[in-house]
Design an enzyme around this catalytic site. Structure first.
Site, PDB file in Angstrom:
ATOM      1  N   THR A  35      34.955   4.509  19.316  1.00  0.00           N
ATOM      2  CA  THR A  35      35.499   5.827  19.644  1.00  0.00           C
ATOM      3  C   THR A  35      36.928   5.731  20.152  1.00  0.00           C
ATOM      4  O   THR A  35      37.718   6.656  19.982  1.00  0.00           O
ATOM      5  CB  THR A  35      34.584   6.505  20.693  1.00  0.00           C
ATOM      6  OG1 THR A  35      33.329   6.710  20.079  1.00  0.00           O
ATOM      7  CG2 THR A  35      35.127   7.837  21.148  1.00  0.00           C
ATOM      8  N   TYR A  48      33.441  13.593  15.389  1.00  0.00           N
ATOM      9  CA  TYR A  48      34.538  12.683  15.055  1.00  0.00           C
ATOM     10  C   TYR A  48      33.985  11.486  14.313  1.00  0.00           C
ATOM     11  O   TYR A  48      32.771  11.274  14.253  1.00  0.00           O
ATOM     12  CB  TYR A  48      35.250  12.213  16.330  1.00  0.00           C
ATOM     13  CG  TYR A  48      34.403  11.272  17.157  1.00  0.00           C
ATOM     14  CD1 TYR A  48      33.416  11.751  18.000  1.00  0.00           C
ATOM     15  CD2 TYR A  48      34.564   9.889  17.059  1.00  0.00           C
ATOM     16  CE1 TYR A  48      32.613  10.894  18.735  1.00  0.00           C
ATOM     17  CE2 TYR A  48      33.768   9.027  17.799  1.00  0.00           C
ATOM     18  CZ  TYR A  48      32.799   9.536  18.631  1.00  0.00           C
ATOM     19  OH  TYR A  48      32.004   8.688  19.346  1.00  0.00           O
ATOM     20  N   THR A 114      31.521   1.780  22.382  1.00  0.00           N
ATOM     21  CA  THR A 114      30.752   1.578  23.620  1.00  0.00           C
ATOM     22  C   THR A 114      29.263   1.321  23.373  1.00  0.00           C
ATOM     23  O   THR A 114      28.587   0.785  24.240  1.00  0.00           O
ATOM     24  CB  THR A 114      30.898   2.804  24.544  1.00  0.00           C
ATOM     25  OG1 THR A 114      30.447   3.963  23.851  1.00  0.00           O
ATOM     26  CG2 THR A 114      32.332   2.986  24.999  1.00  0.00           C
ATOM     27  N   ASP A 115      28.759   1.699  22.178  1.00  0.00           N
ATOM     28  CA  ASP A 115      27.303   1.590  21.946  1.00  0.00           C
ATOM     29  C   ASP A 115      26.779   0.170  22.140  1.00  0.00           C
ATOM     30  O   ASP A 115      25.721  -0.036  22.737  1.00  0.00           O
ATOM     31  CB  ASP A 115      26.947   2.054  20.522  1.00  0.00           C
ATOM     32  CG  ASP A 115      27.108   3.553  20.339  1.00  0.00           C
ATOM     33  OD1 ASP A 115      27.456   4.250  21.318  1.00  0.00           O
ATOM     34  OD2 ASP A 115      26.877   4.041  19.213  1.00  0.00           O
ATOM     35  N   LYS A 187      25.453   0.275  29.081  1.00  0.00           N
ATOM     36  CA  LYS A 187      25.777   1.681  28.818  1.00  0.00           C
ATOM     37  C   LYS A 187      24.616   2.535  29.316  1.00  0.00           C
ATOM     38  O   LYS A 187      23.473   2.306  28.926  1.00  0.00           O
ATOM     39  CB  LYS A 187      26.013   1.891  27.318  1.00  0.00           C
ATOM     40  CG  LYS A 187      26.447   3.307  26.975  1.00  0.00           C
ATOM     41  CD  LYS A 187      26.874   3.460  25.504  1.00  0.00           C
ATOM     42  CE  LYS A 187      27.372   4.891  25.280  1.00  0.00           C
ATOM     43  NZ  LYS A 187      27.916   5.113  23.946  1.00  0.00           N
ATOM     44  N   GLU A 306       2.205 -11.137  37.395  1.00  0.00           N
ATOM     45  CA  GLU A 306       1.128 -10.323  36.831  1.00  0.00           C
ATOM     46  C   GLU A 306       0.678 -10.878  35.471  1.00  0.00           C
ATOM     47  O   GLU A 306      -0.474 -10.725  35.080  1.00  0.00           O
ATOM     48  CB  GLU A 306       1.640  -8.886  36.682  1.00  0.00           C
ATOM     49  CG  GLU A 306       0.602  -7.834  37.000  1.00  0.00           C
ATOM     50  CD  GLU A 306       1.193  -6.420  36.938  1.00  0.00           C
ATOM     51  OE1 GLU A 306       2.420  -6.251  37.114  1.00  0.00           O
ATOM     52  OE2 GLU A 306       0.407  -5.494  36.705  1.00  0.00           O
TER      53      GLU A 306
HETATM   54  N1  ASP Z   1      29.385   5.200  18.348  1.00  0.00           N
HETATM   55  C1  ASP Z   1      30.596   4.812  19.009  1.00  0.00           C
HETATM   56  C2  ASP Z   1      30.717   3.300  18.944  1.00  0.00           C
HETATM   57  O1  ASP Z   1      30.029   2.618  19.642  1.00  0.00           O
HETATM   58  C3  ASP Z   1      30.574   5.303  20.413  1.00  0.00           C
HETATM   59  C4  ASP Z   1      31.740   4.889  21.284  1.00  0.00           C
HETATM   60  O2  ASP Z   1      32.575   4.082  20.950  1.00  0.00           O
HETATM   61  O3  ASP Z   1      31.817   5.416  22.415  1.00  0.00           O
HETATM   62  O4  ASP Z   1      31.504   2.826  18.190  1.00  0.00           O
END
Ligand code: ASP
Length: 349
Positions: A35, A48, A114-115, A187, A306
């Site tokens: 992103t 996007y 971020t994924d 995340k 456990e």
């Molecule tokens: N789907 C995007 C990615 O991980 C989300 C992001 O970058 O925030 O490339």
């Protein structure tokens, strides 16, 4: 006399310029997409496409980064990080090791979606052989959005990379004015800009107004890293998710696909119901390394409490979440199949 003063002044100016130039950190930014390089049609709508903006445009959008070092960029990939893969991980870590080996830079920044950023960060943490700063950064809002967070995050990541105190900390993630250890960061929100957290231990440092301050240091940064120089792939390791009243279909399906390891994302302290436990024990008997982790989001999975791990042939992930346990298990399996040694890796790395 006037002439002499002028000459002395210009020598002093040149010397100080030369000193600044020579003490300026050389930072290479490796772009992978995400992103932070996302582009949309509207500044107010969420739709996007990730990874569309090339590295040169990203750098041109934040000219302030050049105040913090001699910056150059390279495009490694242009993908949303949901498409991140082992081939790109290997390409990235090999390039970073090469950069430091050839003394091409003092620090590296990786722009990333971020994924799966936490998985890439941990993979690099375990495979980059040098103590120099490697900083991952991303954004939750695309570069075309109102109040986009990418430019600020990129500037902060460069600030972190240029800072002398960022050395010897392993790979770090800088987002939203915070610095996280690659091993612990995760995340936590699908859309919020404050998505990254280290649920067990908190951020290791903060960035504000172009300055970095560290507060904590992880003790889990072993000097021996995994050597992937000669590898083009990693052993197959799959993740199975635990839930109430689960049947064992997914475990059998995965077992039959020939993996070297299975990470089980269990309930509570890595628990399972009887059918799944039976299927996992059968997998372990066949020589597949079965690692119990937890879907809970924090805390550690404890050995032989456990669940009778020794009897059933399981290892535990300690405090790694399932997706990071998979990264460590894949890398461990490149060196050994020995269950005790792999368990030790989960306590050391
Ligand atoms: N789907 C995007 C990615 O991980 C989300 C992001 O970058 O925030 O490339």
């Amino acid at each position: 006399m006037k002439k002499i003063i002028l000459i002395v002044l210009s020598i002093l100016t040149f010397t100080s310029y030369a000193q600044t130039a020579s003490t300026q950190k050389r930072i290479i930014i490796l772009a992978t997409g995400g992103t932070i390089a996302g582009s949309g049609d509207s500044s107010t709508k969420a739709a996007y496409t990730a990874g569309k903006v090339p590295i040169d445009d990203l750098l041109n959008a934040v000219p302030q980064i050049h105040n913090y070092g001699k910056i150059t960029g390279e495009q490694i990939a242009s993908i949303g990080s949901q498409d991140m893969n082992i081939v790109t991980w290997l390409k990235l870590t090999k390039r970073i090791n090469e950069i430091f080996k050839n003394n091409e830079a003092d620090a590296v920044v990786v722009t990333h979606g971020t994924d799966t950023q936490e998985e890439t960060a941990y993979f690099l943490d375990l495979t980059v052989q040098y103590d120099k700063p490697v900083v991952l950064v991303g954004a939750m809002r695309p570069s075309t959005a109102m109040s986009q967070d990418g430019n600020r995050n990129l500037l902060d990541a460069v600030v972190v990379a240029a800072d002398e105190s960022s050395k010897t900390r392993g790979v770090i993630v800088a987002m939203d004015e915070k610095i996280f250890d690659a091993r612990d960061v995760t995340k936590t929100s699908t859309t919020n800009i404050e998505t990254f957290q280290s649920r067990n231990y908190g951020p290791i440092g903060l960035i504000y107004d172009g300055k970095v301050k560290y507060y904590y240091q992880s003790l889990r940064n072993p000097a021996k890293k995994f050597d992937v120089t000669k590898l083009n792939s990693l052993p197959q390791v799959e993740i199975v998710y635990g839930y109430a009243d689960a049947n064992a279909n997914s475990v059998y399906c995965i077992t039959n696909s020939g993996p070297k390891g299975i990470v089980y994302a269990g309930m509570g302290n890595g628990n399972f119901g009887a059918p799944v436990g039976k299927a996992l024990a059968e997998a372990a008997k066949k020589g597949i390394i079965v690692c119990r982790s937890a879907r809970a989001g924090s805390g550690r999975v404890t050995l032989d409490n456990e669940v009778k791990d020794a009897e059933l042939g399981f290892v535990v992930a300690d405090d790694l979440n399932p997706q990071k346990a998979r990264v460590l298990l894949m890398l461990s399996l490149t060196e050994t199949n020995d269950r005790a040694k792999i368990q030790q890796n989960f306590f050391d790395y």
